[in-house]
Design a protein around this motif. Structure first.
Motif, PDB file in Angstrom:
ATOM      1  N   GLU A   1       0.824  -1.207   0.000  1.00  0.00           N
ATOM      2  CA  GLU A   1       0.000   0.000   0.000  1.00  0.00           C
ATOM      3  C   GLU A   1       0.863   1.265   0.000  1.00  0.00           C
ATOM      4  O   GLU A   1       0.598   2.213  -0.756  1.00  0.00           O
ATOM      5  CB  GLU A   1      -0.927   0.004   1.217  1.00  0.00           C
ATOM      6  N   LEU A   2       1.893   1.281   0.825  1.00  0.00           N
ATOM      7  CA  LEU A   2       2.784   2.441   0.865  1.00  0.00           C
ATOM      8  C   LEU A   2       3.511   2.619  -0.465  1.00  0.00           C
ATOM      9  O   LEU A   2       3.681   3.742  -0.954  1.00  0.00           O
ATOM     10  CB  LEU A   2       3.796   2.282   1.997  1.00  0.00           C
ATOM     11  N   ALA A   3       3.949   1.510  -1.060  1.00  0.00           N
ATOM     12  CA  ALA A   3       4.684   1.590  -2.320  1.00  0.00           C
ATOM     13  C   ALA A   3       3.807   2.107  -3.448  1.00  0.00           C
ATOM     14  O   ALA A   3       4.226   2.974  -4.227  1.00  0.00           O
ATOM     15  CB  ALA A   3       5.252   0.214  -2.678  1.00  0.00           C
ATOM     16  N   ARG A   4       2.606   1.576  -3.551  1.00  0.00           N
ATOM     17  CA  ARG A   4       1.709   2.037  -4.618  1.00  0.00           C
ATOM     18  C   ARG A   4       1.349   3.506  -4.439  1.00  0.00           C
ATOM     19  O   ARG A   4       1.254   4.260  -5.412  1.00  0.00           O
ATOM     20  CB  ARG A   4       0.447   1.175  -4.629  1.00  0.00           C
ATOM     21  N   HIS A   5       1.149   3.919  -3.203  1.00  0.00           N
ATOM     22  CA  HIS A   5       0.845   5.331  -2.954  1.00  0.00           C
ATOM     23  C   HIS A   5       2.021   6.215  -3.381  1.00  0.00           C
ATOM     24  O   HIS A   5       1.818   7.257  -4.022  1.00  0.00           O
ATOM     25  CB  HIS A   5       0.544   5.555  -1.475  1.00  0.00           C
ATOM     26  N   ALA A   6       3.243   5.799  -3.023  1.00  0.00           N
ATOM     27  CA  ALA A   6       4.417   6.588  -3.392  1.00  0.00           C
ATOM     28  C   ALA A   6       4.560   6.682  -4.909  1.00  0.00           C
ATOM     29  O   ALA A   6       4.869   7.753  -5.453  1.00  0.00           O
ATOM     30  CB  ALA A   6       5.675   5.981  -2.774  1.00  0.00           C
ATOM     31  N   ILE A   7       4.327   5.585  -5.596  1.00  0.00           N
ATOM     32  CA  ILE A   7       4.386   5.608  -7.065  1.00  0.00           C
ATOM     33  C   ILE A   7       3.341   6.573  -7.602  1.00  0.00           C
ATOM     34  O   ILE A   7       3.598   7.329  -8.546  1.00  0.00           O
ATOM     35  CB  ILE A   7       4.191   4.185  -7.625  1.00  0.00           C
TER      36      ILE A   7
ATOM     37  N   GLY B   1       3.613  -4.477  -8.570  1.00  0.00           N
ATOM     38  CA  GLY B   1       3.300  -4.655  -9.980  1.00  0.00           C
ATOM     39  C   GLY B   1       3.609  -3.463 -10.867  1.00  0.00           C
ATOM     40  O   GLY B   1       2.820  -3.141 -11.755  1.00  0.00           O
ATOM     41  N   ASP B   2       4.753  -2.831 -10.651  1.00  0.00           N
ATOM     42  CA  ASP B   2       5.099  -1.661 -11.470  1.00  0.00           C
ATOM     43  C   ASP B   2       6.585  -1.702 -11.784  1.00  0.00           C
ATOM     44  O   ASP B   2       7.428  -1.627 -10.881  1.00  0.00           O
ATOM     45  CB  ASP B   2       4.751  -0.372 -10.715  1.00  0.00           C
TER      46      ASP B   2
END
Length: 297
Positions: free
Chosen positions: A90-96, A131-132
């Motif tokens: 969740e933190l990673a997707r938000h940062a992206i 997934g990015d």
């Protein structure tokens, strides 16, 4: 071959308001200040930023405040470490979503004695779920804090599996040989030094620079040390080592925050969130004297 362009990244302290919530405006002001003083960028919610003392909601809001204030997403490495895999994702997707592709991943820290296979599965599943392909992950090796080491064969396996997504290592192991091996074993990665006393040798070998907590309190001096092939006998480096040793005699996060409060003449910067206890510089006047001497160099 030595890296001719090493840089300083500063793991920001997290300033708090009187009610204990994050002061986004002051956080942004500190970030702008250290970049103006020579840092190439900042790290949000590393160990010094008390990351594990804040909720996901708080951490996401702080990043949004930093970006909204004008801080370039390219200059922000976001700490996404958390005990739960889903929180990391969740933190990673938000940062992206905020344009921050450089991220710092702490090993899961609650369970002790986890297997190498379990650690690799955690990191691999995090990458898969994020997934990015734009993700650029720096692995944070700090076993003295989390009691989990990231062994070299895990790093090599992850590089083989994910290529450029595994972009770097922050080596905070208090052992010069370990840092040296990180730099020489993984020339394809950006290896950042966490313990500043190892910088001259590491940079000469090709380290990417430092992620330096001392940059909060002496950013110009740390930018000079981390951004060039400083010799071990350099007076600025020697004074920095004196400061490093003095701070190490105290709880590090509270001491650095207190010194940041002194530097900015803003006493409330010293405030930490429980379970840490705010540090009173009156108990260690030598810290200010040593920092003042570093600032004069």
């Amino acid at each position: 071959m030595a890296n001719r362009n090493p840089v300083l990244l500063i793991p920001l302290i997290t300033p708090l308001l009187d009610d204990g919530s994050i002061d986004g405006a002051q956080l942004s002001a500190i970030a702008r200040d250290v970049v103006e003083q020579g840092a190439a960028g900042v790290v949000l919610f590393g160990t010094l930023g008390e990351a594990q003392s804040f909720s996901l909601t708080e951490r996401k809001a702080a990043l949004e405040a930093l970006v909204a204030s004008g801080c370039s997403p390219d200059g922000i490495m976001v700490g996404i470490g958390a005990a739960a895999l889903t929180d990391v994702v969740e933190l990673a997707r938000h940062a992206i979503g905020q344009g921050c592709f450089r991220q710092l991943l702490l090993p899961p820290f609650f369970f002790k004695g986890i297997s190498n296979e379990g650690l690799e599965d955690f990191i691999a599943q995090a990458i898969d779920r994020i997934g990015d392909d734009r993700l650029r992950l720096t692995l944070y090796d700090i076993p003295s804090v989390v009691s989990v080491s990231i062994e070299r064969r895990i790093i090599r396996s992850l590089i083989d599996r994910y290529g450029p997504i595994i972009a770097g290592i922050k080596d905070s192991v208090p052992d010069a040989a370990h840092v040296r091996d990180s730099v020489t074993d993984f020339p394809e990665l950006a290896v950042f030094v966490g313990n500043e006393i190892f910088l001259p040798e590491a940079i000469a070998l090709g380290a990417a620079g430092a992620i330096s907590g001392l940059g909060n309190i002496a950013p110009a001096q740390m930018a000079r040390i981390a951004g060039s092939e400083t010799k071990a006998d350099d007076p600025v480096f020697q004074q920095m080592c004196t400061l490093y040793a003095a701070i190490a005699r105290h709880p590090v996060v509270p001491a650095v925050k207190a010194l940041a409060g002194w530097r900015f003449d803003l006493e409330k910067l010293a405030t930490v969130r429980p379970p840490l206890k705010t540090f009173d510089l009156k108990a260690a006047p030598d810290l200010i004297e040593i920092l003042q001497e570093l600032h004069r160099r």
